[in-house]
Design a protein around this motif. Structure first.
Motif, PDB file in Angstrom:
ATOM      1  N   VAL A  15       1.011  -0.933  -0.360  1.00  0.00           N
ATOM      2  CA  VAL A  15      -0.082   0.150   0.066  1.00  0.00           C
ATOM      3  C   VAL A  15       0.986   1.166   0.488  1.00  0.00           C
ATOM      4  N   GLU A  40      -0.438  -1.114  -4.847  1.00  0.00           N
ATOM      5  CA  GLU A  40      -1.798   0.052  -4.418  1.00  0.00           C
ATOM      6  C   GLU A  40      -1.393   1.213  -4.464  1.00  0.00           C
ATOM      7  N   ARG A  44      -4.434   9.325  -2.029  1.00  0.00           N
ATOM      8  CA  ARG A  44      -4.298  10.509  -0.847  1.00  0.00           C
ATOM      9  C   ARG A  44      -3.322  11.695  -1.523  1.00  0.00           C
ATOM     10  N   LYS A 128     -11.562  -6.333   0.897  1.00  0.00           N
ATOM     11  CA  LYS A 128     -10.328  -5.843   1.934  1.00  0.00           C
ATOM     12  C   LYS A 128     -11.400  -5.708   3.459  1.00  0.00           C
ATOM     13  N   PHE A 130     -10.991  -4.419   6.581  1.00  0.00           N
ATOM     14  CA  PHE A 130      -9.551  -3.057   6.818  1.00  0.00           C
ATOM     15  C   PHE A 130     -11.147  -2.030   8.425  1.00  0.00           C
ATOM     16  N   THR A 156      -6.067  -5.946   5.365  1.00  0.00           N
ATOM     17  CA  THR A 156      -5.317  -4.157   5.487  1.00  0.00           C
ATOM     18  C   THR A 156      -5.244  -3.213   6.818  1.00  0.00           C
ATOM     19  N   GLY A 157      -4.148  -3.098   7.465  1.00  0.00           N
ATOM     20  CA  GLY A 157      -4.520  -1.860   8.690  1.00  0.00           C
ATOM     21  C   GLY A 157      -3.839  -2.505  10.048  1.00  0.00           C
ATOM     22  N   GLY A 158      -1.968  -2.124  10.198  1.00  0.00           N
ATOM     23  CA  GLY A 158      -1.785  -2.650  10.930  1.00  0.00           C
ATOM     24  C   GLY A 158      -1.229  -4.098  11.050  1.00  0.00           C
ATOM     25  N   ILE A 159      -0.618  -4.291   9.310  1.00  0.00           N
ATOM     26  CA  ILE A 159       0.025  -5.254   9.140  1.00  0.00           C
ATOM     27  C   ILE A 159       1.643  -5.160   9.427  1.00  0.00           C
ATOM     28  N   GLY A 178      -0.333  -4.194   2.919  1.00  0.00           N
ATOM     29  CA  GLY A 178      -0.035  -3.594   3.702  1.00  0.00           C
ATOM     30  C   GLY A 178       1.171  -1.981   3.750  1.00  0.00           C
ATOM     31  N   SER A 179       1.982  -1.179   4.504  1.00  0.00           N
ATOM     32  CA  SER A 179       2.690   0.100   3.667  1.00  0.00           C
ATOM     33  C   SER A 179       4.263   0.149   4.519  1.00  0.00           C
TER      34      SER A 179
END
Ligand code: 3PG
Length: 206
Positions: A15, A40, A44, A128, A130, A156-159, A178-179
């Motif tokens: 991400v 992805e 933003r 997803k 999330f 996704t989110g906190g992984i 994940g980012s």
């Protein structure tokens, strides 16, 4: 390609938040070379659509999509920019209709059984999950798999590398997002070796 297939292309979907569209192509190349072809790019930043266009045009082995699709026009603009798939953090009837209208595969975000069932009623089986960690993590996702085994998720989110394998071990997880593959400093400094190494480690998961 349908959304269910998207979940099978790689164990991790990076991400990405890009402030500078100039970084898009080298960043995408590093991810692909590391073994993560699905990327992805989140809507933003003002440069997100330009970044998607560049990656789609210049990195043929990448499968680039748009994330943070929250308004119907986000779906249309992403498709026009060259996105190959769409990801939303949540879903409404209007947003779903706009994503369907693009003809692209999409992963709508859900965090509850009711949201998942509403999408299932429309034949959607890839979603997803999330925000994964904040919403209940692997225990919660495993519990959803009891009554809803036909749905596969991309949590996704906190992984991170710390917990990604626990998610990937679940039957109802196709891949995770994940980012962590694209640290802000590495992207700013153009440290594509680091991005390539992080991608290679992630590609070896599962
Ligand atoms: C997102 O859509 O922003 C993802 O959830 C990224 O989450 P992360 O930064 O915790 O990986």
């Amino acid at each position: 390609m349908i959304a269910d297939d998207l979940l099978d292309l790689a164990p991790v979907i990076p991400v990405v938040v890009l402030d500078d569209a100039e970084a898009a192509v080298p960043l995408a190349r590093a991810l692909v070379e590391g073994g993560l072809p699905v990327i992805e790019v989140t809507l933003r930043t003002p440069s997100a659509l330009a970044a998607i266009t560049r990656i789609a045009a210049e990195v043929p082995d990448a499968v680039v999509g748009a994330g943070t699709v929250v308004r119907p026009e986000d779906a249309e603009r992403s498709a026009a920019a060259g996105a190959k798939f769409l990801v939303s953090p949540g879903c409404t009837a209007r947003l779903q209709a706009a994503m369907v209208a693009t003809g692209l595969p999409f992963l709508p975000g859900v965090a509850t059984a009711s949201e998942a069932i509403a999408l299932l009623e429309d034949g959607i089986t890839a979603m997803k999950f999330f925000p994964a960690e904040a919403a209940g993590g692997t225990a919660y996702l495993k519990s959803l798999g009891g009554p809803l085994p036909q749905i596969r998720f991309c949590p996704t989110g906190g992984i991170s590398p710390r917990n990604a394998e626990e998610y990937l071990a679940l039957k109802n997880v196709g891949c995770v997002g994940g980012s962590w593959l694209t640290p802000v400093d590495a992207v700013r400094d153009g440290d594509w070796n680091l991005v390539r190494e992080l991608a290679a480690e992630a590609a070896a998961l599962r």
